[in-house]
Scaffold this active site. Sequence first.
Site: not given
Length: 723
Positions: A471, A545, A547, A551, A629
């Site tokens: 991230d 991956d 998500e 962002e 979510y």
Amino acid sequence: MADFTAAALKNIFAAPIATNAPSNMFPVRNDHPVPRKGVRKSGPIGTNKFYGNFFLGNQNSPSYVHPYSVAWAKGQGATSSWGLCVSHIEANQRVFGDRAPDTGAARYFLNPVGIQSLCLSAVELGSATILTTDNLKSQSANVNLHANANAQPMVTFPLVQGMAYVTAVYHSGTPVISSGILFKTVTRSNRSPKPGVTKYTMYLENGKVWHVYAYAQSGDPLDLRVLNNGLARSAKPFTGFIQIAKDPGGAETTLDAACAAYPVGVTLSAAVKGKRARYRFTFKKAGDQNTKLLMYALPHHLASFGKATRQAVQDKIQLQTTTKGIAKAVLADVWNMIEPNMPISMDFAPWDPKSGPKKVLKDAAIQTIRPVALKEISQDMNAQTNQDSMYFGGKALAKFASICYTVNDLLKDPATAKTGLANLKAAFNRFATNKQIFPLYYENAWSGIVSSATYITGNNGADFGNSFYNDHHFHYGYFVLTAAIIGYLDPSWMTKANIDFVNTLVRDISNPSEADKYFPVSRNFDWYHGHSWAHGLYEAADGNDQESSSEDTMHAYAIKMWGKTVKDANMEARGNLMLAVQARSLNHYYLYTADNTVQPPEFIGNKVAGILFENKIDHTTYFGMNIEYIQGIHMLPLLPSTKYTRPSKFVNEEWTALFNQGRVDRIEGGWRGILYGNLATIDANAAWQFFTRRDFNPSWLDGGASLTWYQAYTAGEFRLDGF
């Protein structure tokens, strides 16, 4: 396009951001919790790349090169091979999850792993075999198999994303080709497709056809002997290269013509002129230099190809990929891709793809927003940003930065903005001097800026795995965006120390050049896939991956705006180009309108991916299954770039399918605010009414969002009839 000649325009990826070592305020670590297993390369290593599984864990999870996947068999599976096994999965082999009761869409789809279509090995490889990697670049790598730890490579596999053939370079090893599906027939061609090339065709028991091409660089040509229905071996050692390719049907003539050349690397370049950009993959090749390379392009490549590259597409030669639709073969050494509509007019103000930035609010809107802004800009920025998480600290900083911008530019109150900005600069300074709860380290095992959280706590998942390079573009993107706004509002803040700090974060996530020896090139953004990967140094059978696609676009927008603020035209252009590529790729792979033909029809009713892996897509999140979510993680944060990458057609379909008719008002917490902010794309009036209601509950705001910005975003004068 004559105006895009290489001589006329400079390559925006040519120059590094910087080449100096990171500031000594970052303690240097010579160790990392993840060992560099089998890595035979000094210097920076990509930590979020397709080849990561080859140096993580047991080194035998698949690598997804598209349209194939490859994995070191390591003596396991149906073949018990010690070589590299190649797999290709057809659409009819997918496995789907249960159907959601509201949309009827499958909750996930995945592709089976461990199917060993063909394995390339050598008699000399066995239980003492080791795997090493070298030449690790942003879009390519070499995988080497050694007979033992003291031996030179017996077989080298140059891996490049999109390769049409899997190539094995043998160094006096005795080739073995095996199949877990089993051979139906193996035939040797009576006619060589090219001088020096021996060809075999393998018909497998599943009805699929693979062609094998062997070029002897010295010694005798390859002479395969079929020992049984799962094993063929050479009669003697072989020096040269063997290529295997799946024939999707009707491709044999083209595969014959393109054999004997193989890719070993990719050079990315790009030039911009106005809002138009051309980016280019120039493939480096080995083998027959007079033969054009055959590579597979993904749907978003095909949609952006320039004229010459479009003409090189072999429309009838196509293979299914795992999560990126149908790939088509391209016969060319260079791909030219055009993005004609980069968002160059976008800045910090609310922005619309058709009408551009909206920097003027009507007086009535300003009077409504001002008391909210005065309250929010007076909050304790120090307390809210002083967190043990780079992610949450960065989100809080970016929230207050957007408030300061709104007050100064949209509410026309520079005095109040100045006071808030002073507090924001003080809060940011804690991080800019590396005095936060978990300071950042520069670690030189993998080469990057990481949180000290895992080093200090021993928790491998601390701060979402930042210490493991998970991230980073999310975490650091918020800081880069905050700095861009601070520097815009107060150019005197742009000291060398502050610029170096922010540039170091950009170098970690988006270094453009190999001339920078302290960071890998393009750690997060994958120029082949057209989006980033969040997955760090964690072995995973389903590959990398990501998500939060929104962002991902936030980090590209942040780089664009920091480039603009710091007057680095190349950086600004790279941010614009990333946004343009994302706007194209996300709407193929992540965000689904009803006419999406890339993803399976059983899945597109979910409207968003959830978590997109290289091998599966799962309509969920890492933190829960609530629908707000899953959809909302692809909405936040609300930015000027939101309407560019999340077009109104998609937003309308998603809202109608999942949140209209009062369903949104049954959602609690900050997710309700996120959903209404998203609604502003198609119904700004409804969003404005929500964010200005007298009984607005502050709990409806996400920790990275402010009511000030939401109101300003929805109050553009071109939208509100009541003013």
